[in-house]
Enzyme design. Structure first.
Site, mmCIF file in Angstrom:
data_model
loop_
_atom_site.group_PDB
_atom_site.id
_atom_site.type_symbol
_atom_site.label_atom_id
_atom_site.label_comp_id
_atom_site.label_asym_id
_atom_site.label_seq_id
_atom_site.Cartn_x
_atom_site.Cartn_y
_atom_site.Cartn_z
ATOM 1 N N ALA A 73 35.318 40.443 32.588
ATOM 2 C CA ALA A 73 34.574 41.578 32.044
ATOM 3 C C ALA A 73 33.076 41.390 32.255
ATOM 4 O O ALA A 73 32.358 42.346 32.579
ATOM 5 C CB ALA A 73 34.889 41.735 30.565
ATOM 6 N N ASN A 77 22.971 32.228 39.453
ATOM 7 C CA ASN A 77 24.228 31.574 39.778
ATOM 8 C C ASN A 77 24.896 30.933 38.563
ATOM 9 O O ASN A 77 26.117 30.803 38.536
ATOM 10 C CB ASN A 77 23.979 30.500 40.843
ATOM 11 C CG ASN A 77 25.155 29.565 41.005
ATOM 12 O OD1 ASN A 77 26.188 29.927 41.586
ATOM 13 N ND2 ASN A 77 25.034 28.359 40.460
ATOM 14 N N LYS A 106 31.586 39.654 34.641
ATOM 15 C CA LYS A 106 31.242 39.791 36.053
ATOM 16 C C LYS A 106 31.290 41.260 36.494
ATOM 17 O O LYS A 106 30.500 41.682 37.348
ATOM 18 C CB LYS A 106 32.174 38.945 36.918
ATOM 19 C CG LYS A 106 31.967 37.439 36.763
ATOM 20 C CD LYS A 106 30.563 37.027 37.182
ATOM 21 C CE LYS A 106 30.417 35.502 37.198
ATOM 22 N NZ LYS A 106 29.073 35.071 37.607
ATOM 23 N N TYR A 125 35.323 36.449 31.061
ATOM 24 C CA TYR A 125 34.563 36.157 32.286
ATOM 25 C C TYR A 125 34.663 37.319 33.270
ATOM 26 O O TYR A 125 33.664 37.768 33.834
ATOM 27 C CB TYR A 125 35.112 34.881 32.913
ATOM 28 C CG TYR A 125 34.504 34.493 34.234
ATOM 29 C CD1 TYR A 125 33.268 33.864 34.296
ATOM 30 C CD2 TYR A 125 35.194 34.719 35.431
ATOM 31 C CE1 TYR A 125 32.721 33.479 35.514
ATOM 32 C CE2 TYR A 125 34.656 34.338 36.647
ATOM 33 C CZ TYR A 125 33.425 33.720 36.674
ATOM 34 O OH TYR A 125 32.890 33.343 37.895
ATOM 35 N N VAL A 131 19.827 28.831 30.149
ATOM 36 C CA VAL A 131 19.579 30.240 30.465
ATOM 37 C C VAL A 131 19.998 31.182 29.347
ATOM 38 O O VAL A 131 19.692 32.376 29.387
ATOM 39 C CB VAL A 131 20.282 30.646 31.783
ATOM 40 C CG1 VAL A 131 19.662 29.931 32.967
ATOM 41 C CG2 VAL A 131 21.786 30.380 31.711
ATOM 42 N N ARG A 147 24.569 21.736 41.282
ATOM 43 C CA ARG A 147 25.892 21.270 41.709
ATOM 44 C C ARG A 147 26.736 22.461 42.138
ATOM 45 O O ARG A 147 26.393 23.612 41.889
ATOM 46 C CB ARG A 147 26.599 20.501 40.592
ATOM 47 C CG ARG A 147 26.969 21.347 39.380
ATOM 48 C CD ARG A 147 27.691 20.515 38.343
ATOM 49 N NE ARG A 147 28.174 21.329 37.235
ATOM 50 C CZ ARG A 147 28.900 20.859 36.229
ATOM 51 N NH1 ARG A 147 29.220 19.570 36.192
ATOM 52 N NH2 ARG A 147 29.315 21.673 35.271
ATOM 53 N N SER A 207 31.926 37.788 40.999
ATOM 54 C CA SER A 207 33.253 37.203 41.215
ATOM 55 C C SER A 207 34.284 38.306 41.393
ATOM 56 O O SER A 207 34.162 39.390 40.798
ATOM 57 C CB SER A 207 33.641 36.334 40.013
ATOM 58 O OG SER A 207 34.992 35.928 40.075
ATOM 59 N N GLY A 267 15.197 16.712 54.912
ATOM 60 C CA GLY A 267 14.660 15.830 53.901
ATOM 61 C C GLY A 267 13.890 16.516 52.785
ATOM 62 O O GLY A 267 13.556 15.881 51.774
#
Length: 276
Positions: free
Chosen positions: A157, A89, A159, A155, A63, A19, A142, A53
């Site tokens: 820190a 990701n 990244k 978050y 993970v 997603r 990010s 398709g």
């Protein structure tokens, strides 16, 4: 000569690939011809498919669990015979000011956004290093890791650490494995309303970006396909900013437009002009 991206015959794993940004990456890699395995804790409501398709396989995995990660990539190798591309990701964080956070909550954010990509990368290396063609690992970073990140400090820190980790991997695992980072700004996904509100809120947030809008998951995916391809065979240890020009400095809005500047008269003799 036309610039094409062909990942035919290659096998790619995208964590958090069912997603949002992850789904956009999965679709782009499929469109480039790769066989893609989307990994997540829960399966998608419907298979992730490209325009032609072709659909991505799905592998359930948390993970944050090293044993589960190793087992997942072992299944990928057994079923597909190889692993050429890993896109780290999976990640994210709730909004929470540091003063309202507990050490345990911060540690979980660091685990998901820094330790887990390291865990998955180590498991991928065990496969890629034995292949003659090696492989490509792409970290999804990010802008929160490049500037203060109020409300998402752990978050940011994580990244920042992820980008440094990728550069070190690029040195230690060369020349067989390339490692690069996409440093993302704001991306419009099906969950954007949780962060930015309704359509008016999204438009207002978009106006703070020099290019006037948020990125799309497909644009991020196309850059992943490019970095994974032979077109980037000499690119490793790089960080590519994908933020639409960044953020306008707040002082520009606070100060307002500058007064009309007085243009000095043109110097008659160029030799009399100051050189700067």
């Amino acid at each position: 000569m036309a610039l094409s991206i062909d990942l035919s015959g290659r096998v790619a794993v995208v964590t958090g690939g069912t997603r949002g940004v992850g789904a956009g990456i999965t679709r782009a890699l499929l469109a480039a011809g790769a066989r893609v395995v989307a990994c997540a804790r829960r399966p998608p409501e419907r298979p992730i498919a490209a325009a032609d398709g072709r659909t991505a396989a799905f592998e359930p995995v948390d993970v944050r669990d090293p044993d589960a990660v190793t087992a997942c990539l072992d299944r990928v190798r057994t079923r597909h015979g190889r692993l050429d591309v890993l896109v780290n990701n999976a990640g994210g964080t709730p909004y929470r000011l540091l003063g309202d956070s507990s050490p345990r909550q911060a540690a979980r954010v660091l685990e998901l956004n820094l330790t887990a990509p390291l865990t998955v990368s180590l498991a991928a290396r065990a496969v890629m290093a034995r292949q003659e063609t090696g492989g490509s690992i792409i970290m999804i970073g990010s802008v929160s890791g490049t500037r203060p990140s109020p409300g998402t400090a752990a978050y940011g820190a994580a990244k920042a650490g992820l980008e440094n980790l990728a550069r070190t991997m690029a040195v230690e695992w060369a020349p067989r494995i390339r490692v690069n980072t996409l440093v993302l700004g704001m991306v419009r996904t099906e969950l954007s309303h949780l962060h930015y509100g309704d359509a008016d809120g999204l438009a207002a947030v978009g106006r703070t970006v020099p290019l006037g809008r948020l990125a799309t998951p497909g644009e991020v995916g196309e850059l992943c396909a490019f970095l994974a391809s032979d077109r980037c065979a000499y690119v490793s240890g790089a960080s590519l900013a994908v933020h639409g020009g960044g953020e306008r400095p707040a002082f520009l809005e606070a100060a307002g437009p500058p007064p009309d500047a007085q243009v000095p008269p043109r110097t008659a003799d160029p030799e009399d002009a100051d050189e700067r």
